[in-house]
Design an enzyme around this catalytic site. Sequence first.
Site, PDB file in Angstrom:
ATOM      1  N   LYS A 142      -3.754 -11.016  -6.902  1.00  0.00           N
ATOM      2  CA  LYS A 142      -4.741 -11.129  -5.997  1.00  0.00           C
ATOM      3  C   LYS A 142      -6.418 -10.384  -5.885  1.00  0.00           C
ATOM      4  O   LYS A 142      -5.997  -9.081  -6.527  1.00  0.00           O
ATOM      5  CB  LYS A 142      -4.455 -10.850  -4.100  1.00  0.00           C
ATOM      6  CG  LYS A 142      -5.076  -9.970  -3.741  1.00  0.00           C
ATOM      7  CD  LYS A 142      -5.085 -10.145  -2.058  1.00  0.00           C
ATOM      8  CE  LYS A 142      -5.141  -8.546  -1.318  1.00  0.00           C
ATOM      9  NZ  LYS A 142      -5.481  -7.781  -0.428  1.00  0.00           N
ATOM     10  N   LYS A 149     -10.227  -5.223  -3.219  1.00  0.00           N
ATOM     11  CA  LYS A 149     -11.668  -3.991  -4.371  1.00  0.00           C
ATOM     12  C   LYS A 149     -11.286  -2.840  -5.018  1.00  0.00           C
ATOM     13  O   LYS A 149     -11.367  -2.117  -5.213  1.00  0.00           O
ATOM     14  CB  LYS A 149     -11.954  -3.381  -2.816  1.00  0.00           C
ATOM     15  CG  LYS A 149     -12.667  -4.564  -1.405  1.00  0.00           C
ATOM     16  CD  LYS A 149     -12.894  -4.227  -0.566  1.00  0.00           C
ATOM     17  CE  LYS A 149     -13.104  -4.739   0.356  1.00  0.00           C
ATOM     18  NZ  LYS A 149     -11.976  -4.355   1.348  1.00  0.00           N
ATOM     19  N   LYS A 156       0.665  -1.149   0.097  1.00  0.00           N
ATOM     20  CA  LYS A 156      -0.421   0.046   0.048  1.00  0.00           C
ATOM     21  C   LYS A 156       0.816   1.437  -0.558  1.00  0.00           C
ATOM     22  O   LYS A 156       0.142   2.513  -0.490  1.00  0.00           O
ATOM     23  CB  LYS A 156      -0.247  -0.133   1.507  1.00  0.00           C
ATOM     24  CG  LYS A 156      -2.304  -0.534   0.961  1.00  0.00           C
ATOM     25  CD  LYS A 156      -3.297  -1.054   2.089  1.00  0.00           C
ATOM     26  CE  LYS A 156      -3.951  -1.848   2.002  1.00  0.00           C
ATOM     27  NZ  LYS A 156      -5.459  -1.843   2.158  1.00  0.00           N
TER      28      LYS A 156
HETATM   29  P1  TYM Z   1     -10.068  -6.843   4.503  1.00  0.00           P
HETATM   30  O1  TYM Z   1     -11.164  -5.642   4.268  1.00  0.00           O
HETATM   31  O2  TYM Z   1      -8.864  -6.530   2.749  1.00  0.00           O
HETATM   32  O3  TYM Z   1     -10.577  -8.045   3.583  1.00  0.00           O
HETATM   33  C1  TYM Z   1     -11.897  -8.797   4.637  1.00  0.00           C
HETATM   34  C2  TYM Z   1     -11.661 -10.076   4.257  1.00  0.00           C
HETATM   35  O4  TYM Z   1     -11.253 -10.850   3.100  1.00  0.00           O
HETATM   36  C3  TYM Z   1      -9.782 -11.593   2.453  1.00  0.00           C
HETATM   37  N1  TYM Z   1     -10.046 -11.218   1.648  1.00  0.00           N
HETATM   38  C4  TYM Z   1      -9.859 -12.739   0.387  1.00  0.00           C
HETATM   39  N2  TYM Z   1     -10.213 -13.685   0.777  1.00  0.00           N
HETATM   40  C5  TYM Z   1     -10.369 -14.739  -0.931  1.00  0.00           C
HETATM   41  N3  TYM Z   1      -9.232 -13.905  -1.571  1.00  0.00           N
HETATM   42  C6  TYM Z   1      -9.523 -12.625  -1.974  1.00  0.00           C
HETATM   43  N4  TYM Z   1      -8.423 -11.757  -2.860  1.00  0.00           N
HETATM   44  C7  TYM Z   1      -9.465 -11.577  -1.057  1.00  0.00           C
HETATM   45  N5  TYM Z   1      -9.120 -10.472  -0.369  1.00  0.00           N
HETATM   46  C8  TYM Z   1      -9.794  -9.858   0.588  1.00  0.00           C
HETATM   47  C9  TYM Z   1      -8.918 -11.009   3.448  1.00  0.00           C
HETATM   48  O5  TYM Z   1      -8.342 -11.909   4.291  1.00  0.00           O
HETATM   49  C10 TYM Z   1      -9.805 -10.832   4.487  1.00  0.00           C
HETATM   50  O6  TYM Z   1     -10.434 -12.200   5.067  1.00  0.00           O
HETATM   51  N6  TYM Z   1      -6.836  -6.417   8.160  1.00  0.00           N
HETATM   52  C11 TYM Z   1      -8.509  -7.052   7.183  1.00  0.00           C
HETATM   53  C12 TYM Z   1      -9.547  -6.453   8.406  1.00  0.00           C
HETATM   54  C13 TYM Z   1     -10.043  -6.765   9.440  1.00  0.00           C
HETATM   55  C14 TYM Z   1      -9.287  -7.342  10.510  1.00  0.00           C
HETATM   56  C15 TYM Z   1      -9.146  -7.720  11.796  1.00  0.00           C
HETATM   57  C16 TYM Z   1      -9.221  -9.171   9.981  1.00  0.00           C
HETATM   58  C17 TYM Z   1      -9.033  -5.566  10.894  1.00  0.00           C
HETATM   59  N7  TYM Z   1      -9.189  -6.170  11.955  1.00  0.00           N
HETATM   60  C18 TYM Z   1      -9.416  -8.303  12.537  1.00  0.00           C
HETATM   61  C19 TYM Z   1      -9.729 -10.182  11.105  1.00  0.00           C
HETATM   62  C20 TYM Z   1      -8.985  -9.831  12.537  1.00  0.00           C
HETATM   63  C21 TYM Z   1      -8.647  -6.680   5.975  1.00  0.00           C
HETATM   64  O7  TYM Z   1      -7.742  -5.434   5.611  1.00  0.00           O
HETATM   65  O8  TYM Z   1      -9.814  -7.476   5.058  1.00  0.00           O
END
Ligand code: TYM
Length: 330
Positions: free
Chosen positions: A195, A198, A112
Amino acid sequence: MKDIVFSGIQPTHQLHIGNYIGALKQWVHIQKEHHCNFCIVDEHAITVPQDPKALRDRILTTAATYLAVGIIPEKTTLFVQSEVPQHTELGWLLMTIAKIGELERMTQFKDKSRKGGAAGAGVGLFGYPALMAADILIYDTTLVPVGDDQLQHVELTRVLARRFNERFGETFVVPNPLIQKVGARIMSLQDPAKKMSKSDTAETATLFLTDTDDSIRKKIMRSVTDSEALVHYDPEKKPAVSNLMTIYHHMTGETMKDIEKKFAGKGYGDFKKDLAEQVIQHMGPLRDKINHYLTDKTELKKILDAGRDTALKNAEAKMKVVRERMGLGR
Ligand code: TYM
C-alpha cells in the site's frame, strides 16, 4: 437520522494521495449531512519516534490540509488529539478490557514491529488500537470513514464497545466503518503489492500532496505497469495499471469503462502523461491552498482552539458517565 462521524490522520511525514482518496475526499462529502469530528492524532504519531519540532510543524500542516481539501470548520469539529486528554484517559481504561491476543493480531502492529520484533516494539505501538477505539467511542460515533487498512482497528473498537457495555452497562455506541469500494487502498507506484505509505523509502513510490508538478510527472512516468500495454481495470490480474486507473477515476470522476475507452489502442505512455496532468490539475490548487492556510497561523490556531473547546466539552461529558460506570473516583 444524522450520523456522528469520527476520523483522524497521523501528522507523520507528508500526507499522500492515498490519504486524500481513502479518507479526506470522503470526509468532505460526509460533512454536508452529518456531525463530524476530524482529528489530528498526534498521540498516535508518537508511537514511533518523532522529532518534536517537526511534529509540531506537521500538526499545523495537517490542519491546513484538512481546510485546503474543503473541511468546513463551522460545520465540523476539527481538533488536535493531545489537546483533549480524555482520549488518553479512555484509551487507558479500554486497555484494561482489551486482551493481549487481540492486540497481537493487529496487522499494523505486526508490520510496524517487524524490524525489531514484537518484544522490542514500544508499548504505545502495541496499545495503539485501544487509543484509536477511545477516539471513536468517546463521541458516541456511529460512522468511521477510513481506508481499508484501518478496518481491523474499527472492528476491534466494536468488540471493545460491546465488551464494555456487557460488563458495565450500556455506555458506548457500536460504530460502523465506512470504506469506499474503489480507492480504499491506493498502492505504491513502485510495487502494486504494497500500500502507498507516508514512510515508504522508495523515492518515487508515494505521491505526496505537496509534490511539485515536476515531481508528480516524474513519479507517474516512472511508475511500474505490466507488459500488456492495455489500459484495462482488473485489480487481480493488472494491479499496477488498475491502481493508476483508480487514481485517474478519483481525479476526474470518470468511470473505469470511460477510462478504458479513452485509452483504447494507446500505450501506457499516453495514459501516464494524461494521468500526471489530471493529478496536477487536481492537486496543484490543493498545494497552493495548504500554503495559503499556513501563512495565517493565527487563524489556523483559532480554528483549532474552537474545535478543542467543543471536543473537550463532549469528551468530558462522556467520561463522567464512564468513570461512574467503572466505579472510579469518589
Ligand atoms: P493514517 O494516518 O495512517 O492514515 C489516515 C487515513 O488514510 C487512509 N490511508 C489510505 N487510504 C487509501 N490508500 C492508502 N494507501 C492509504 N494509506 C492511508 C487510512 O486508512 C486512514 O483512513 N490509525 C489511523 C488514525 C486514527 C484514526 C482514529 C482513524 C487514529 N484514531 C480514529 C479513524 C478513527 C491511521 O493510522 O491513519
